[in-house]
Design a protein around this motif. Structure first.
Motif, PDB file in Angstrom:
ATOM      1  N   MET A 250      19.192   4.853  -6.963  1.00  0.00           N
ATOM      2  CA  MET A 250      18.900   5.251  -5.586  1.00  0.00           C
ATOM      3  C   MET A 250      17.436   4.979  -5.267  1.00  0.00           C
ATOM      4  O   MET A 250      16.538   5.315  -6.042  1.00  0.00           O
ATOM      5  CB  MET A 250      19.235   6.713  -5.342  1.00  0.00           C
ATOM      6  CG  MET A 250      19.051   7.131  -3.882  1.00  0.00           C
ATOM      7  SD  MET A 250      19.598   8.831  -3.522  1.00  0.00           S
ATOM      8  CE  MET A 250      21.375   8.617  -3.559  1.00  0.00           C
ATOM      9  N   ILE A 251      17.234   4.336  -4.129  1.00  0.00           N
ATOM     10  CA  ILE A 251      15.896   4.108  -3.585  1.00  0.00           C
ATOM     11  C   ILE A 251      15.807   4.860  -2.265  1.00  0.00           C
ATOM     12  O   ILE A 251      16.688   4.724  -1.413  1.00  0.00           O
ATOM     13  CB  ILE A 251      15.628   2.600  -3.362  1.00  0.00           C
ATOM     14  CG1 ILE A 251      15.554   1.867  -4.703  1.00  0.00           C
ATOM     15  CG2 ILE A 251      14.343   2.388  -2.558  1.00  0.00           C
ATOM     16  CD1 ILE A 251      15.485   0.359  -4.575  1.00  0.00           C
ATOM     17  N   ILE A 252      14.774   5.655  -2.105  1.00  0.00           N
ATOM     18  CA  ILE A 252      14.604   6.436  -0.889  1.00  0.00           C
ATOM     19  C   ILE A 252      13.538   5.799  -0.010  1.00  0.00           C
ATOM     20  O   ILE A 252      12.418   5.533  -0.469  1.00  0.00           O
ATOM     21  CB  ILE A 252      14.218   7.886  -1.225  1.00  0.00           C
ATOM     22  CG1 ILE A 252      15.393   8.594  -1.907  1.00  0.00           C
ATOM     23  CG2 ILE A 252      13.770   8.649   0.030  1.00  0.00           C
ATOM     24  CD1 ILE A 252      15.061   9.936  -2.500  1.00  0.00           C
ATOM     25  N   THR A 253      13.880   5.532   1.253  1.00  0.00           N
ATOM     26  CA  THR A 253      12.892   5.149   2.250  1.00  0.00           C
ATOM     27  C   THR A 253      12.993   6.168   3.376  1.00  0.00           C
ATOM     28  O   THR A 253      14.034   6.326   3.998  1.00  0.00           O
ATOM     29  CB  THR A 253      13.096   3.707   2.774  1.00  0.00           C
ATOM     30  OG1 THR A 253      14.279   3.623   3.585  1.00  0.00           O
ATOM     31  CG2 THR A 253      13.220   2.724   1.616  1.00  0.00           C
TER      32      THR A 253
ATOM     33  N   GLU B 185       0.830  -1.204   0.000  1.00  0.00           N
ATOM     34  CA  GLU B 185       0.000   0.000   0.000  1.00  0.00           C
ATOM     35  C   GLU B 185       0.867   1.257   0.000  1.00  0.00           C
ATOM     36  O   GLU B 185       0.374   2.356  -0.289  1.00  0.00           O
ATOM     37  CB  GLU B 185      -0.944  -0.015   1.199  1.00  0.00           C
ATOM     38  CG  GLU B 185      -2.002  -1.117   1.091  1.00  0.00           C
ATOM     39  CD  GLU B 185      -2.972  -1.130   2.249  1.00  0.00           C
ATOM     40  OE1 GLU B 185      -3.270  -0.038   2.784  1.00  0.00           O
ATOM     41  OE2 GLU B 185      -3.442  -2.227   2.621  1.00  0.00           O
ATOM     42  N   LEU B 186       2.147   1.107   0.311  1.00  0.00           N
ATOM     43  CA  LEU B 186       3.078   2.228   0.229  1.00  0.00           C
ATOM     44  C   LEU B 186       3.475   2.437  -1.231  1.00  0.00           C
ATOM     45  O   LEU B 186       3.908   1.483  -1.897  1.00  0.00           O
ATOM     46  CB  LEU B 186       4.321   1.958   1.076  1.00  0.00           C
ATOM     47  CG  LEU B 186       4.115   2.035   2.590  1.00  0.00           C
ATOM     48  CD1 LEU B 186       5.237   1.300   3.322  1.00  0.00           C
ATOM     49  CD2 LEU B 186       4.051   3.490   3.037  1.00  0.00           C
ATOM     50  N   PRO B 187       3.346   3.646  -1.750  1.00  0.00           N
ATOM     51  CA  PRO B 187       3.698   3.901  -3.153  1.00  0.00           C
ATOM     52  C   PRO B 187       5.142   3.497  -3.462  1.00  0.00           C
ATOM     53  O   PRO B 187       6.042   3.680  -2.633  1.00  0.00           O
ATOM     54  CB  PRO B 187       3.508   5.416  -3.288  1.00  0.00           C
ATOM     55  CG  PRO B 187       2.513   5.779  -2.241  1.00  0.00           C
ATOM     56  CD  PRO B 187       2.799   4.849  -1.091  1.00  0.00           C
ATOM     57  N   ASP B 188       5.342   2.935  -4.639  1.00  0.00           N
ATOM     58  CA  ASP B 188       6.649   2.531  -5.180  1.00  0.00           C
ATOM     59  C   ASP B 188       7.240   1.277  -4.533  1.00  0.00           C
ATOM     60  O   ASP B 188       8.368   0.897  -4.853  1.00  0.00           O
ATOM     61  CB  ASP B 188       7.689   3.657  -5.073  1.00  0.00           C
ATOM     62  CG  ASP B 188       7.470   4.769  -6.087  1.00  0.00           C
ATOM     63  OD1 ASP B 188       6.567   4.637  -6.935  1.00  0.00           O
ATOM     64  OD2 ASP B 188       8.203   5.774  -6.043  1.00  0.00           O
TER      65      ASP B 188
ATOM     66  N   VAL C 198      10.496   6.009  -4.355  1.00  0.00           N
ATOM     67  CA  VAL C 198      10.413   6.878  -3.178  1.00  0.00           C
ATOM     68  C   VAL C 198       9.330   6.319  -2.265  1.00  0.00           C
ATOM     69  O   VAL C 198       8.133   6.461  -2.544  1.00  0.00           O
ATOM     70  CB  VAL C 198      10.096   8.339  -3.550  1.00  0.00           C
ATOM     71  CG1 VAL C 198       9.996   9.199  -2.285  1.00  0.00           C
ATOM     72  CG2 VAL C 198      11.134   8.901  -4.507  1.00  0.00           C
ATOM     73  N   ILE C 199       9.750   5.662  -1.197  1.00  0.00           N
ATOM     74  CA  ILE C 199       8.801   5.050  -0.275  1.00  0.00           C
ATOM     75  C   ILE C 199       8.717   5.928   0.969  1.00  0.00           C
ATOM     76  O   ILE C 199       9.669   6.034   1.740  1.00  0.00           O
ATOM     77  CB  ILE C 199       9.238   3.618   0.096  1.00  0.00           C
ATOM     78  CG1 ILE C 199       9.306   2.755  -1.164  1.00  0.00           C
ATOM     79  CG2 ILE C 199       8.273   3.012   1.107  1.00  0.00           C
ATOM     80  CD1 ILE C 199       9.817   1.359  -0.937  1.00  0.00           C
ATOM     81  N   ASN C 200       7.564   6.569   1.131  1.00  0.00           N
ATOM     82  CA  ASN C 200       7.359   7.482   2.243  1.00  0.00           C
ATOM     83  C   ASN C 200       5.871   7.472   2.597  1.00  0.00           C
ATOM     84  O   ASN C 200       5.030   7.751   1.737  1.00  0.00           O
ATOM     85  CB  ASN C 200       7.806   8.897   1.852  1.00  0.00           C
ATOM     86  CG  ASN C 200       7.765   9.872   3.011  1.00  0.00           C
ATOM     87  OD1 ASN C 200       6.870   9.838   3.848  1.00  0.00           O
ATOM     88  ND2 ASN C 200       8.733  10.764   3.064  1.00  0.00           N
TER      89      ASN C 200
ATOM     90  N   PRO D  75      -3.585   3.738   7.858  1.00  0.00           N
ATOM     91  CA  PRO D  75      -2.944   3.210   9.069  1.00  0.00           C
ATOM     92  C   PRO D  75      -1.413   3.238   9.051  1.00  0.00           C
ATOM     93  O   PRO D  75      -0.783   3.191  10.104  1.00  0.00           O
ATOM     94  CB  PRO D  75      -3.455   1.761   9.156  1.00  0.00           C
ATOM     95  CG  PRO D  75      -3.968   1.439   7.786  1.00  0.00           C
ATOM     96  CD  PRO D  75      -4.457   2.727   7.218  1.00  0.00           C
ATOM     97  N   LEU D  76      -0.811   3.329   7.879  1.00  0.00           N
ATOM     98  CA  LEU D  76       0.651   3.392   7.790  1.00  0.00           C
ATOM     99  C   LEU D  76       1.183   4.823   7.767  1.00  0.00           C
ATOM    100  O   LEU D  76       2.395   5.026   7.750  1.00  0.00           O
ATOM    101  CB  LEU D  76       1.141   2.653   6.534  1.00  0.00           C
ATOM    102  CG  LEU D  76       0.835   1.161   6.442  1.00  0.00           C
ATOM    103  CD1 LEU D  76       1.377   0.597   5.132  1.00  0.00           C
ATOM    104  CD2 LEU D  76       1.396   0.400   7.625  1.00  0.00           C
TER     105      LEU D  76
END
Length: 208
Positions: A143-146, A36-39, A161-163, A172-173
């Motif tokens: 590069m992957i961003i968390t 459910e988190l984008p990307d 980009v996971i945020n 809920p996240l």
């Protein structure tokens, strides 16, 4: 007593018996899917590729507790499944975020005994690292961003980009800390690799 528990739960926005059971008892709680988190799908696919091809993975963390536990979680989880991983936590003088002069040294193989990264994964940082992403691109490094910090006007042009700030405010996240974001990534990665959820148990102390 029960009244105190009920009042405490209500203060946390938990007002129904069903919500209370889910909060108090793990067997009544169904976690939200990491996807459910984008990307997330893009990120996991790229990390899988790096693991399969034996690529060098650099974890870029942060010096606060959230950043250190997030870094330790990424390194532990990736190393456990055969990843070639090094990590870097900037000092306070370098500040939060991705310090581009230091990153460039790494991309040139001038750090970590010549460790030349093919994939850089940030944790608890990076949501405004536009220059760092462009720098990595120039060296042909993904590069992957968390991260979990507030979004800027635009997202960096990273591969993923996971945020949780990208989610609706009621999701809920939405309020996950940096280490929580990494845990959801690891959950997705391990599940994709056919590993049982029980293999995540050793990492929960870091998340807590």
């Amino acid at each position: 007593g029960d009244d105190l528990v009920a009042r405490t739960l209500a203060q946390r926005g938990i007002n129904s018996a069903e919500e209370a059971r889910a909060f108090l008892y793990p067997n009544h709680y169904t976690p939200a899917s990491p996807y459910e988190l984008p990307d997330m799908d893009k990120a996991i696919s790229r990390i899988q590729e790096a693991l399969t091809d034996g690529e060098n993975i650099l974890i870029w963390g942060d010096f606060d507790v959230d950043g250190q536990t997030a870094t330790a979680l990424w390194v532990s989880a990736l190393t456990a499944i055969g990843g070639k991983v090094l990590h870097y936590i900037p000092n306070r003088a370098q500040g939060h975020g991705v310090h581009t002069p230091t990153l460039e040294k790494m991309l040139m193989g001038e750090w970590g005994n010549g460790f030349l990264p093919h994939l850089v994964i940030t944790c608890d940082t990076g949501i405004t690292a536009h220059d760092a992403v462009l720098l990595a691109d120039r060296y042909g490094v993904t590069m992957i961003i968390t991260d979990h910090h507030q979004l800027g006007e635009t997202l960096p042009t990273a591969y993923a980009v996971i945020n949780p700030q990208r989610l609706d405010e009621t999701h809920p996240l939405r309020n996950l800390p940096g280490v929580g974001v990494v845990y959801k990534c690891v959950q997705a990665l391990y599940t994709t690799r056919g590993l049982d959820e029980s293999t995540l148990a050793p990492f929960l102390d870091l998340v807590a």
